[in-house]
Scaffold this motif. Structure first.
Motif, PDB file in Angstrom:
ATOM      1  N   VAL B 127      -5.481  15.426   5.750  1.00 17.73           N
ATOM      2  CA  VAL B 127      -4.449  14.472   5.310  1.00 17.73           C
ATOM      3  C   VAL B 127      -3.126  14.779   6.009  1.00 17.73           C
ATOM      4  CG1 VAL B 127      -3.094  13.701   3.336  1.00 17.73           C
ATOM      5  CG2 VAL B 127      -5.539  14.036   3.088  1.00 17.73           C
ATOM      6  N   GLY B 128      -2.810  16.057   6.114  1.00 15.70           N
ATOM      7  CA  GLY B 128      -1.567  16.448   6.776  1.00 15.70           C
ATOM      8  C   GLY B 128      -1.543  16.001   8.237  1.00 15.70           C
ATOM      9  N   ASP B 131      -1.015  12.244   8.508  1.00 12.80           N
ATOM     10  CA  ASP B 131       0.402  11.890   8.371  1.00 12.80           C
ATOM     11  C   ASP B 131       1.178  12.225   9.639  1.00 12.80           C
ATOM     12  OD1 ASP B 131      -0.270  11.149   5.859  1.00 12.80           O
ATOM     13  OD2 ASP B 131       0.679  12.839   4.841  1.00 12.80           O
ATOM     14  N   TRP B 148       4.544  -1.004   4.477  1.00 10.82           N
ATOM     15  CA  TRP B 148       3.115  -1.269   4.638  1.00 10.82           C
ATOM     16  C   TRP B 148       2.363  -0.904   3.355  1.00 10.82           C
ATOM     17  CZ3 TRP B 148       1.313   0.636  10.134  1.00 10.82           C
ATOM     18  CH2 TRP B 148       1.957  -0.134  11.100  1.00 10.82           C
ATOM     19  N   PRO B 149       1.262  -1.613   3.081  1.00 17.29           N
ATOM     20  CA  PRO B 149       0.480  -1.253   1.884  1.00 17.29           C
ATOM     21  C   PRO B 149      -0.189   0.103   2.067  1.00 17.29           C
ATOM     22  CG  PRO B 149      -0.687  -2.893   3.184  1.00 17.29           C
ATOM     23  CD  PRO B 149       0.661  -2.752   3.816  1.00 17.29           C
ATOM     24  N   ALA B 150      -0.269   0.851   0.966  1.00 17.65           N
ATOM     25  CA  ALA B 150      -0.905   2.175   1.043  1.00 17.65           C
ATOM     26  C   ALA B 150      -2.408   2.048   1.153  1.00 17.65           C
ATOM     27  CB  ALA B 150      -0.542   2.989  -0.191  1.00 17.65           C
ATOM     28  N   GLY B 151      -2.947   0.963   0.572  1.00 22.57           N
ATOM     29  CA  GLY B 151      -4.388   0.798   0.581  1.00 22.57           C
ATOM     30  C   GLY B 151      -4.749  -0.578   0.076  1.00 22.57           C
ATOM     31  N   ILE B 156      -4.935   0.206  -5.026  1.00 27.69           N
ATOM     32  CA  ILE B 156      -3.549   0.647  -5.152  1.00 27.69           C
ATOM     33  C   ILE B 156      -2.840  -0.038  -6.310  1.00 27.69           C
ATOM     34  CG2 ILE B 156      -1.302   0.636  -3.987  1.00 27.69           C
ATOM     35  CD1 ILE B 156      -3.364   2.693  -3.000  1.00 27.69           C
ATOM     36  N   GLU B 178       2.974   4.943  -8.767  1.00 26.04           N
ATOM     37  CA  GLU B 178       2.726   6.213  -8.091  1.00 26.04           C
ATOM     38  C   GLU B 178       2.278   6.028  -6.647  1.00 26.04           C
ATOM     39  OE1 GLU B 178      -0.705   9.071  -8.975  1.00 26.04           O
ATOM     40  OE2 GLU B 178       0.889   9.529 -10.369  1.00 26.04           O
ATOM     41  N   ALA B 179       1.302   5.152  -6.460  1.00 21.50           N
ATOM     42  CA  ALA B 179       0.688   5.048  -5.136  1.00 21.50           C
ATOM     43  C   ALA B 179       1.641   4.558  -4.052  1.00 21.50           C
ATOM     44  CB  ALA B 179      -0.543   4.139  -5.222  1.00 21.50           C
ATOM     45  N   LEU B 182       3.566   7.233  -2.564  1.00 18.21           N
ATOM     46  CA  LEU B 182       2.779   8.065  -1.695  1.00 18.21           C
ATOM     47  C   LEU B 182       2.601   7.390  -0.341  1.00 18.21           C
ATOM     48  CD1 LEU B 182       0.093   9.063  -4.284  1.00 18.21           C
ATOM     49  CD2 LEU B 182       2.097  10.345  -3.568  1.00 18.21           C
ATOM     50  N   THR B 183       2.528   6.064  -0.375  1.00 19.03           N
ATOM     51  CA  THR B 183       2.362   5.327   0.858  1.00 19.03           C
ATOM     52  C   THR B 183       3.516   5.597   1.799  1.00 19.03           C
ATOM     53  OG1 THR B 183       1.416   3.577  -0.447  1.00 19.03           O
ATOM     54  CG2 THR B 183       1.980   3.060   1.815  1.00 19.03           C
ATOM     55  N   GLU B 185       5.397   8.089   1.869  1.00 22.90           N
ATOM     56  CA  GLU B 185       5.321   9.468   2.358  1.00 22.90           C
ATOM     57  C   GLU B 185       4.263   9.612   3.429  1.00 22.90           C
ATOM     58  OE1 GLU B 185       3.523  13.407   0.604  1.00 22.90           O
ATOM     59  OE2 GLU B 185       5.075  12.579  -0.670  1.00 22.90           O
ATOM     60  N   ALA B 186       3.166   8.904   3.217  1.00 22.67           N
ATOM     61  CA  ALA B 186       2.054   9.063   4.130  1.00 22.67           C
ATOM     62  C   ALA B 186       2.315   8.415   5.475  1.00 22.67           C
ATOM     63  CB  ALA B 186       0.787   8.453   3.515  1.00 22.67           C
ATOM     64  N   THR B 187       3.082   7.370   5.494  1.00 26.14           N
ATOM     65  CA  THR B 187       3.219   6.607   6.732  1.00 26.14           C
ATOM     66  C   THR B 187       4.584   6.699   7.371  1.00 26.14           C
ATOM     67  OG1 THR B 187       3.773   4.688   5.410  1.00 26.14           O
ATOM     68  CG2 THR B 187       1.468   4.915   6.080  1.00 26.14           C
TER      69      THR B 187
END
Lengths: 175, 188
Positions: B127-128, B131, B148-151, B156, B178-179, B182-183, B185-187
């Protein structure tokens, strides 16, 4: 170039349902290639042993390359299509905590699993350009994902992993 | 008169006893012959052993015993050295032990714990790196992907959650989404 701290840090959030990235998908695919080849080799060896036991004849696929190629193609199709249609994940994907779902997030249908399996080689045949969408698209679509109307998401509960990690830490160092 | 006779008799007996050498007398007795005539079984059978045992306060006796002192006097090391542990181990049916106790469960639990820990590490690193790659791609393409959508929306933003959020909007602040956080953060 600095590496991200999140690589070595414990997972800090739940990722279930988020689009999976290219690295995880690549590692999962590599694991699947290894697993499928390992199972194929085992199967061929077992079949050869059984035939030798019954008929007394040695079976050597290396001398029958066309037959071996057909057997490998059929096996790879069964390996991916069956597992995707069953639960949306292969052995490698289960290890890496990802799974295939329909574009809207609903479970993948057997038809989608078959289409995805059949079109997967296309992504390779176009000099790997079929995979570039994983890096560029907002929904991380590869070519075979787009054709089968599927996406790959994290099915791994990173939050639970973080709790497990925290539970093992000393009380003074816990966050 | 009677008292006089008694006092005389007592005096006489004392005089006789003083005159007789008891030790010499006992030495002349054949004890073996005497004991041979004694029926010990008959005597023992007349004794109520159970009644005697009932009258014994075992707890009091035990309370008086200094167990620590006894243990201190025991050379445990010497006893252990005399035990053939190897022979005992060979006589133990390990398979049966594992089946009948929770050892199997404990072993399985510890093994699965190690396996899940390894998986967590591998997945976390995956995952790291995802990202990391996504950030660099965005940087090269000079774009932001925070919106952008997380999923997939069903995963989601499931319909149940959307309904709950709408309901809460009428009574108070909506639950933290929550999700999407995270999105970003992830992108990013």
């Amino acid at each position: 170039m600095t590496m991200p701290s999140t690589v070595l840090a414990p997972p800090d959030a739940g990722r279930q349902g988020n689009y999976a990235g290219g690295v995880t998908r690549l590692v999962a695919f590599a694991a699947d290639v290894g697993a499928s080849w390992g199972l194929f080799t085992l199967g061929v060896a077992g079949l050869g042993f059984a035939i030798n036991l019954v008929t007394g004849k040695q079976v050597n696929l290396a001398s029958r390359q066309i037959l071996a190629l057909i057997a490998i193609i059929i096996w790879e199709f069964v390996y991916f299509a069956y597992q995707w249609s069953l639960g949306g994940k292969t052995i490698g994907m289960a290890l890496l905590g990802i799974r295939v779902v329909a574009s809207d997030g609903s479970p993948i249908t057997p038809r989608q699993a078959v289409v995805r399996t059949v079109t997967l080689p296309l992504s390779f045949l176009l000099f790997g350009l079929g995979f570039i969408g994983i890096l560029l698209n907002k929904d991380r679509h590869a070519l075979h994902d787009r054709l089968a109307k599927t996406v790959v998401v994290y099915s791994w509960d990173a939050r639970a992993a973080r709790l497990r990690w925290l539970a093992k830490q000393e009380p003074t160092t816990s966050v | 008169m009677e008292q006089l006779v008694e006092s005389i008799a007592e005096r006489v007996v004392n005089l006789v006893l003083d005159a007789v050498d008891i030790n010499a007398l006992v030495a002349q007795i054949d004890m073996d012959a005497v004991l041979a005539n004694v029926d010990v079984d008959a005597i023992v059978s007349k004794v109520d052993v159970q009644k005697i045992i009932d009258r014994v306060d075992v707890d009091e006796i035990v309370a008086r015993v200094d167990v620590d002192a006894i243990i201190d006097r025991v050379d445990v090391q010497h006893i252990i050295e005399r035990v053939d542990v190897q022979e005992i181990v060979q006589r133990v049916d390990i398979d049966s032990l594992v089946e009948q106790t929770e050892l199997g469960t404990i072993i399985a639990r510890s093994t699965s714990g190690v396996a899940s820990e390894v998986l967590d590490v591998v997945r976390a690193q995956g995952v790291g790196l995802d990202d990391f790659v996504a950030r660099w791609v965005n940087r090269i393409l000079r774009r932001t992907s925070t919106d952008w959508p997380a999923g997939p929306f069903r995963l989601i933003d499931p319909p149940e959650a959307a309904t709950e959020a709408t309901t809460e909007a009428t009574t108070g602040p909506p639950a933290e989404a929550e999700a999407p956080t995270l999105t970003a953060e992830a992108t990013r």
